[in-house]
Design an enzyme around this catalytic site. Structure first.
Site, short mmCIF file in Angstrom:
data_model
loop_
_atom_site.label_atom_id
_atom_site.label_comp_id
_atom_site.label_asym_id
_atom_site.label_seq_id
_atom_site.Cartn_x
_atom_site.Cartn_y
_atom_site.Cartn_z
N LYS A 83 -22.89 24.06 25.38
CA LYS A 83 -22.57 23.77 23.98
C LYS A 83 -21.65 24.81 23.33
CE LYS A 83 -24.89 19.94 22.78
NZ LYS A 83 -24.27 18.78 22.11
N SER A 116 -26.42 21.18 32.81
CA SER A 116 -25.88 21.41 31.47
C SER A 116 -26.52 22.58 30.72
CB SER A 116 -26.02 20.13 30.63
OG SER A 116 -27.38 19.71 30.59
#
Length: 422
Positions: free
Chosen positions: A68, A319
């Site tokens: 992110k 991720s």
């Protein structure tokens, strides 16, 4: 039963995808020296299990523990002059919050993050430690999101969307550039999907550089918003159920991400919660990789049998690695139980001195390590004068379980079925 949607295409990519691509190239320059170029790790173990060549793209090793930060930093950097005096605001219960907080702090910009009241304390503290002001509001993300928009309108702070933004996609797409440079002849890339920002960026980069490479979306069955939307050919809003992959639990994808995904994603598959838990457990045990639920989705898909025995070179995007340690503990215990290394044994014994010691001595005889003992003499299911005993223990070898049960039965102790799999 496996579920997937296949929509193969052969067409020129549209203007929106071209726009994302331009931002990816710019983001690569902006992020150079700021974030990590995360490694790609080949897994011999999982390659053998799935009949392919599997490589983990380790974004769990990224700053803030998640991908992110790429999109957040690029977005804020690109507009830093105009938002310097206004500050930024975001709504998030985890990784996006930390990414925005880190990026803002690095660029000397004030940040406010609205998080649901039920957000685990470790995520709240991590966000504060990156320099953000945290506002706890609402029970779910959607309530926190509405509050963040309200604060943005009142204060003039700039809202940073977690996924439905071309520049956010551009930052995330730098992962695709790295994969293409690290794995020159990759056949397939599996990517977790929440709102769609990550796979939109990665998919754009991959299709621009390696058009023949397949880009695969992976979602939990408990939150199949993209699966349902793609199947129906339009954005659908769902009511998701709780999932171990909480980082991708949203009611829907964005309108921009859906348009990009319709061009760059070849396939979408969904996986169940047991597969996610198993993937988390096995990645920790076999590869020494700590991963959160969303980051385990690609391996979970492979463990369910998707694309197995194809002898393909496949990249699995891990991720993030920001998992609650209490959740990790429960997953580890469940994983150990599923393979028979943790056993739950229930017995019925006489309620008199020395009986519990007999049971424990048998476990000692077979070198079992006791985790927990529950002794209940008041259970309505137990006859008067008897007690129900539940023992949770580690076994050195699953073969000893049947031998110790036999010993207990010969001692006159009634044994129920133990909970483990062989």
């Amino acid at each position: 039963m496996k579920e997937k949607i296949l929509l193969w295409r052969d067409k020129v990519l549209g203007k929106l995808v071209d726009n994302v691509w331009e931002n990816i190239l710019e983001a690569e320059k902006v992020l150079s020296g700021v974030i990590h170029k995360t490694p790609v790790d080949y897994s011999a173990t999982f390659s053998k299990m799935t009949g392919n060549k599997l490589y983990f793209k380790l974004e769990n090793m990224q700053k803030t523990g998640s991908f992110k930060v790429r999109g957040a930093y690029y977005k804020i950097f690109k507009h830093k002059d105009e938002i310097k005096g206004k500050g930024v605001i975001a709504a998030s219960s985890g990784n996006h919050a930390q990414g925005v907080a880190f990026a803002s702090n690095s660029l000397g910009i004030k940040s406010t993050i609205v998080m649901p009241e039920i957000t685990p304390a470790f995520k709240v503290n991590a966000t504060r430690n990156y320099g953000a002001e945290v506002v706890l509001y609402g029970k779910v993300y959607d309530e926190a999101y509405k509050k963040s928009i309200e604060i943005s309108q009142q204060t003039g702070s700039v809202f940073i969307h977690p996924f439905n933004d071309i520049e956010i996609m551009g930052g995330q797409g730098t992962i695709g550039l790295e994969i293409a440079s690290q794995l020159s002849d990759i056949d397939m890339v599996l990517v977790p999907v929440g709102g769609g920002g990550l796979i939109s960026g990665i998919g754009t980069a991959i299709k621009k550089l390696k058009p023949s490479t397949k880009v695969i979306a992976v979602e939990p069955k408990n939150a199949p918003k993209y699966y349902v939307s793609r199947k129906n050919g339009k954005i659908e809003t769902i009511e998701p159920l709780p999932s171990l992959a909480d980082g991708v639990v949203t009611k829907g994808v964005g309108d921009l991400t859906f348009e990009v995904m319709s061009e760059v994603v070849d396939d979408v598959v969904v996986v169940d919660e047991n597969s996610i838990a198993t993937a988390i457990y096995l990645m920790l045990e076999r590869s020494k990789i700590m991963v959160e639920g969303a980051g385990a989705l690609p391996l979970a898909a492979m463990l369910e049998g998707y694309y197995n025995n194809m002898n393909k070179k496949i990249a699995l995007v891990v991720s993030g690695g920001n998992i609650d340690l209490t959740m990790l503990y429960r997953i580890i215990m469940k994983g150990l139980s599923s393979i028979g290394r943790i056993v739950v044994l229930k017995v019925l014994t006489k309620d008199q001195p020395g009986e519990l010691a007999k049971i424990l001595n048998v476990l000692y005889k077979y070198k079992c390590n006791i985790v927990e003992v529950k002794h209940d003499r008041f259970s309505l299911r137990s006859p008067v004068g008897f007690a129900s005993v539940e023992v949770i223990f580690e076994v050195p070898d699953i073969a000893v379980v049947e031998r110790l049960k036999k010993d207990l039965i010969e001692m006159g102790i009634e044994v129920e079925n133990s909970e483990h799999s062989k």
